[in-house]
Enzyme design. Structure first.
Site, PDB file in Angstrom:
ATOM      1  N   ASP A 162       0.639  -1.573   0.133  1.00 49.69           N
ATOM      2  CA  ASP A 162      -0.304  -0.296   0.220  1.00 49.69           C
ATOM      3  C   ASP A 162       0.744   1.525  -0.430  1.00 49.69           C
ATOM      4  O   ASP A 162       2.098   1.611   0.858  1.00 49.69           O
ATOM      5  CB  ASP A 162      -0.672   0.040   1.449  1.00 49.69           C
ATOM      6  CG  ASP A 162      -1.790   1.437   1.070  1.00 49.69           C
ATOM      7  OD1 ASP A 162      -2.556   1.305   0.424  1.00 49.69           O
ATOM      8  OD2 ASP A 162      -1.703   1.861   2.529  1.00 49.69           O
ATOM      9  N   GLU A 246      -1.604  -1.030  -6.270  1.00 46.50           N
ATOM     10  CA  GLU A 246      -2.930  -0.648  -6.528  1.00 46.50           C
ATOM     11  C   GLU A 246      -2.462  -0.257  -7.619  1.00 46.50           C
ATOM     12  O   GLU A 246      -1.747   0.087  -8.141  1.00 46.50           O
ATOM     13  CB  GLU A 246      -3.344   0.119  -5.465  1.00 46.50           C
ATOM     14  CG  GLU A 246      -4.255  -0.211  -4.246  1.00 46.50           C
ATOM     15  CD  GLU A 246      -4.947   0.710  -3.182  1.00 46.50           C
ATOM     16  OE1 GLU A 246      -5.413   0.649  -2.436  1.00 46.50           O
ATOM     17  OE2 GLU A 246      -3.555   1.607  -2.722  1.00 46.50           O
ATOM     18  N   ASP A 328      -3.051   1.048   6.989  1.00 50.48           N
ATOM     19  CA  ASP A 328      -2.221   1.457   5.977  1.00 50.48           C
ATOM     20  C   ASP A 328      -1.774  -0.432   6.438  1.00 50.48           C
ATOM     21  O   ASP A 328      -2.090  -0.603   4.962  1.00 50.48           O
ATOM     22  CB  ASP A 328      -1.117   1.998   6.084  1.00 50.48           C
ATOM     23  CG  ASP A 328      -1.387   3.578   5.823  1.00 50.48           C
ATOM     24  OD1 ASP A 328      -2.267   3.765   5.109  1.00 50.48           O
ATOM     25  OD2 ASP A 328      -0.539   4.373   6.435  1.00 50.48           O
TER      26      ASP A 328
END
Length: 366
Positions: A162, A246, A328
């Site tokens: 992340d 992502e 997170d």
């Protein structure tokens, strides 16, 4: 595999003059073709092919193909600046040695070949930075087939990442990599040099010197960020068989006036790009999940999804299973889970029976 190695070169004054004339010719061809195609496009709304010209115009043709492709968010091509980065491409009569390179119509140019080059040299791209440094990118075919992607993966070596601002990267193992904030550290120096440049008279020698100082400061900043990203991406790829990230739309994120400076400084796209080609080089996987996946506000234990989660909330408790989450790390766990599903959907085997993995630090200590 086709590999590129960028090396520093040290042309003599005569060679530098020749290269600068060559850069100017390439820039002229590109700008002239752009003027012709732009006139045609503005008057008639049609596109012209530029492949009849040499490599500069081939690059321009690629730029227009990207512009007219609705799937690519490419901008309309811009004219090349005389004081910007210059480059020229050579694919015939090129060669290199232990400390030199050779292009047509010029004697050998001194070069610092910092790594062994394997295979056949196919092309050389010369470039000159804004600070006046010369480089050569050597493209060579090593003659070895590209590694086959790993089919049977160990779930313990699948890592979810992340991206953040306080911490640049947070992985699914709970490790957090602090954000170096390179731009913040040198912002005062850049501001001072920018003001000095602004006060100089245009066309003066003092302005040329001030612009060079500012360009060198920006180059040091870019080199420091790239060096950090190379080392971090190498460590991540070496220790894992698959990395899940992502799909980030950084261009849209930069519209946030409060965070745009920090987002640009983080360099997420550069890090992901380095992870991608390093993973491909080793036959490993880099998986990008859907950018609309709610990784932060979905419980990684029970799957409960919150309706809203403010950006300033860094820890939260799941109302369904009462699990306490770090925002997170929870997002990294969800990213990893989505990536594993995507790997399995692609027909790959992800086994959880591989045991605990050994990191490169442990191997080095052994």
């Amino acid at each position: 595999m086709i590999k590129a190695t960028k090396v520093r070169i040290y042309p003599t004054p005569d060679q530098a003059e020749f290269l600068n004339r060559q850069f100017g010719a390439v820039r002229f061809a590109y700008n002239k073709a752009l003027h012709i195609i732009s006139s045609q496009y503005k008057r008639h709304g049609t596109k012209l092919k530029a492949k009849a010209l040499q490599q500069a115009c081939i690059n321009l043709d690629k730029a227009f193909q990207s512009f007219f492709d609705p799937k690519l968010p490419a901008r309309y091509p811009k004219f090349k600046r005389k004081h910007g980065k210059q480059s020229s491409y050579h694919c015939t009569s090129v060669s290199c040695g232990d400390d030199w390179i050779k292009i047509p119509k010029m004697g050998p140019i001194k070069a610092r070949i910092h790594r062994q080059l394997e295979g056949n040299l196919t092309s050389i791209t010369l470039s000159r930075t804004v600070t006046g440094e010369y480089y050569a990118s050597l493209l060579h075919d090593d003659g070895v087939a590209a590694p086959v992607l790993i089919h049977d993966l160990d779930a313990n070596q699948v890592l979810g990442l992340d991206m953040g601002l306080t911490h640049l990267a947070i992985d699914s193992s709970g490790n957090k990599t602090p954000n170096p904030r390179f731009l913040k550290k040198v912002s005062a120096n850049l501001r001072r040099k920018q003001k000095s440049l602004f006060r100089c008279q245009k066309g003066s020698k003092g302005r040329a010197k001030a612009r060079l100082k500012l360009a060198k400061a920006h180059q040091r900043l870019a080199n420091a960020r790239a060096d950090f990203q190379h080392k971090l991406s190498r460590m991540i790829v070496d220790e894992n068989q698959a990395v899940i990230v992502e799909t980030l739309k950084v261009k849209n994120m930069l519209k946030n006036k409060k965070l745009s400076r920090h987002i640009a400084d983080a360099g997420w796209s550069g890090l992901i790009q380095k992870l991608e080609y390093k993973a491909k080089e080793q036959g490993k996987h880099l998986i990008k999940i859907d950018r609309w996946f709610a990784s932060s506000k979905t419980c990684s234990c029970c799957g409960h999804k919150l309706e809203a989660l403010s950006l300033n909330v860094r820890d939260w408790q799941c109302p369904s299973c009462s699990t306490q989450h770090n925002r997170d790390i929870n997002a990294a766990l969800n990213i990893r889970a989505q990536g594993i599903l995507k790997l399995k959907a692609a027909g790959l085997s992800v086994s959880a029976n591989g045991g605990k993995r050994k990191t490169s630090h442990a191997l080095a200590a052994a």
